[in-house]
Scaffold this active site. Structure first.
Site: not given
Ligand code: PSU
Ligand code: MN
Length: 304
Positions: A26, A160
């Protein structure tokens, strides 16, 4: 139909056509998850690790409205430096393409695009999930819905504790997404090996993992699989130190009224500052560890 919007890097295209192991990566982790230049350095190292472990890496992003499957080094550098990149989840994807913007793909969007390109294994750091307080805010990542519907295996280091780990696991259960611990019985919590929650199943080899994934899709049980791979002990953080940092960061986000798609990047950056960079170092190492497992799994799947 969709092909008209997508450029597949020639080396990735060749590997897909020849049935060789390919691993998707990603780009939100590059643009919104880590600061420059560590983000670019990490992204390039991840690709190197995947190659060393016998697979072809394909970092996915949108550049000037074109979907790119397999970024070049220059494109990774551009994405890592730019401040104008849109964090692109499922709902953002058509708009970013139509407007000709640069977009970094989240777990959800990377799954969608990897699947269109017939890539079945995807390596990341952590998936999105159910946020703490979601019963009030309704903040549940689109990553979970994507896991419910798109046939891609996602290797991560768990969830996390900025999120509600228990509710995230409940949501995945409802949606029929298996959460498989790789050589662990416990759901890892990204920076730590332990979270206090169990995974659904433990698997000890990439062979067994590949077999399970193949059976799921053979049975037309559509949707992804979460492979939870704990951070190596030597890079894991002290449970109390990291949880204190997370609590502080959450308090600050709350007092500043930060919500929606910007909250995860905000929290990650705050946690890094509070831990004086140690959380970033752990984050990088767990992604490397996931890259090794992802390449091995892609190999095991090819021979199924
Ligand atoms: N967790 C991390 N680093 C990140 C993300 C999540 O430790 O960069 C990113 C990933 O791309 C994940 C996104 O898909 O955040 C989720 O965002 P949201 O909760 O807005 O869907
Ligand atoms: Mn959200």
């Amino acid at each position: 139909m969709f092909e008209q919007y997508i450029d597949i890097n020639p080396s990735v295209k060749k590997a897909i056509e020849e049935g060789k192991p390919v691993v998707a990566l990603e780009s939100t982790i590059i643009s919104h998850g880590m600061p420059y230049p560590k983000n670019v350095e990490t992204a390039l190292n991840v690709e190197k690790i995947i190659i060393e472990n016998g697979a072809v890496p394909a970092t996915i992003a949108i550049l000037k409205g074109r979907v790119k499957i397999g970024l070049t080094k220059e494109e990774i550098d551009y994405l890592g430096k730019s401040k104008e990149v849109v964090k692109t989840s499922r709902r953002d994807l058509p708009v970013v393409i139509a407007k000709g913007l640069d977009g970094a793909t989240t777990v959800a969007t990377t799954m969608i695009l990897a699947n269109l390109a017939k890539i079945k294994v995807f390596v990341t750091g952590g998936i999105g999930g159910v946020h703490r307080g979601a019963s009030e805010t309704f903040d549940i990542s689109a990553d979970l819905e994507e896991l419910a519907r798109t046939n891609v295996a996602v290797i991560c280091a768990g969830v996390k504790s900025i999120l509600d780990i228990g509710l995230t696991l409940e949501y995945l259960e409802t949606k029929g997404v298996p959460v498989i611990g790789y050589q662990t019985d416990e759901m890892p919590a990204f920076y730590t090996q332990k979270s206090g929650f169990k995974v659904d199943y433990r698997v000890d080899s990439t062979e067994e993992l590949a077999k399970t994934i193949k059976i799921k899709w053979d049975l037309v049980l559509n949707g992804g699989v979460v492979v939870a791979n704990p951070i190596p002990e030597e890079f894991s953080m002290d449970y109390n130190v990291i949880n204190h940092a997370i609590e502080e960061a959450l308090k600050e986000a709350d007092s500043k009224g930060i919500k929606g798609k910007v909250i995860t990047p905000f929290l990650l950056s705050k946690i890094k500052d509070i831990t004086e960079g140690r959380s970033l170092e752990s984050n990088i190492q767990l992604v490397y560890n996931n890259a090794r497992l992802g390449a091995k799994l892609a190999n095991a799947l090819v021979f199924k």
